[in-house]
Design a protein around this motif. Structure first.
Motif, PDB file in Angstrom:
ATOM      1  N   ALA A 157       0.834  -1.201   0.000  1.00 49.11           N
ATOM      2  CA  ALA A 157       0.000   0.000   0.000  1.00 49.11           C
ATOM      3  C   ALA A 157       0.871   1.254   0.000  1.00 49.11           C
ATOM      4  O   ALA A 157       0.621   2.207  -0.758  1.00 49.11           O
ATOM      5  CB  ALA A 157      -0.932  -0.009   1.212  1.00 49.11           C
ATOM      6  N   THR A 216      -9.223  -1.601  -2.049  1.00 48.43           N
ATOM      7  CA  THR A 216      -9.675  -0.593  -1.096  1.00 48.43           C
ATOM      8  C   THR A 216     -11.186  -0.673  -0.956  1.00 48.43           C
ATOM      9  O   THR A 216     -11.865  -1.337  -1.729  1.00 48.43           O
ATOM     10  CB  THR A 216      -9.280   0.828  -1.549  1.00 48.43           C
ATOM     11  N   TRP A 226      -7.292   1.150   2.616  1.00 49.09           N
ATOM     12  CA  TRP A 226      -6.722  -0.088   2.087  1.00 49.09           C
ATOM     13  C   TRP A 226      -7.225  -1.252   2.928  1.00 49.09           C
ATOM     14  O   TRP A 226      -7.219  -1.198   4.156  1.00 49.09           O
ATOM     15  CB  TRP A 226      -5.197  -0.046   2.144  1.00 49.09           C
TER      16      TRP A 226
END
Length: 213
Positions: free
Chosen positions: A37, A121, A132
């Motif tokens: 992420a 997400t 996320w």
């Protein structure tokens, strides 16, 4: 993730002649890790900035050749997209020779990154922001400027869990210690006689003892 075109304009050969690196499979479809992420967000920002500059220059001179500096940066960023948008055994990207082509390449890469993001997400109704979906917990998308409450809650939530776990472990250890201490003290002192206990007659319990008397 698949590309938006069947023949991406990254060229068939690369200076290294090596296939693009592949990302390790995630723990579950639709979930990612904190490291990926963070890598995605940093890459998106750099790629978006280069794409903006390339589009601005290409609007004036679309057929102008791509400078060596821009080509090196672009190929580096497009290579970094490998864990998110490249197909298996696909060659490393080669930047387009002109600004118009490079702008298309960068735009396609951005679209692919955003597609990958949309599949990893979700919308958090508590704070009205996108987060996320991590293998453990969650992480707000920082570039979208989430409310401070989302970041504070994330830290507080984990701190609270750690505190509760520490208290439970401490109570369990204290209880085990006290039980062991009491058991040891009772063993040293000997078990007290129970006045209500009924003492059985050995002769009645074991009839053969009568013949031995």
């Amino acid at each position: 993730m698949h590309n938006h075109t069947t023949k991406p304009p990254f060229g068939e050969k690369s200076p290294q002649g090596q296939p693009a690196p592949q990302a390790a499979p995630g723990p579950e479809p639709g979930y990612t890790t904190t490291a990926l992420a963070e890598r995605h967000e940093a890459l998106w920002l750099s790629l978006a900035a280069l794409h903006k500059d390339t589009v601005a220059l290409g609007a004036k001179k679309p057929n102008a050749p791509t400078s060596d500096a821009a080509r090196i940066v672009a190929e580096g960023l497009l290579s970094d997209c490998a864990p998110f948008i490249r197909q298996r055994r696909e060659r490393l990207p080669v930047a387009a020779m002109d600004l118009a082509g490079l702008a298309v390449q960068l735009g396609q890469a951005l679209a692919a990154l955003e597609d990958w993001e949309s599949r990893h997400t979700s919308w958090d109704e508590r704070f009205n922001c996108r987060i996320w979906r991590l293998y453990r917990g969650y992480r707000p998308i920082l570039r979208l400027k989430p409310p401070a409450a989302a970041l504070t809650f994330q830290r507080t939530d984990f701190d609270d869990l750690r505190g509760k776990l520490a208290v439970r472990i401490e109570r369990r250890e204290r209880g085990a210690y006290e039980q062991g201490f009491e058991a040891g003290r009772a063993a040293r002192a000997g078990a007290p006689a129970d006045p209500t206990a009924v003492v059985s007659d050995p002769a009645q319990t074991y009839p053969r003892l009568r013949s031995l008397g």
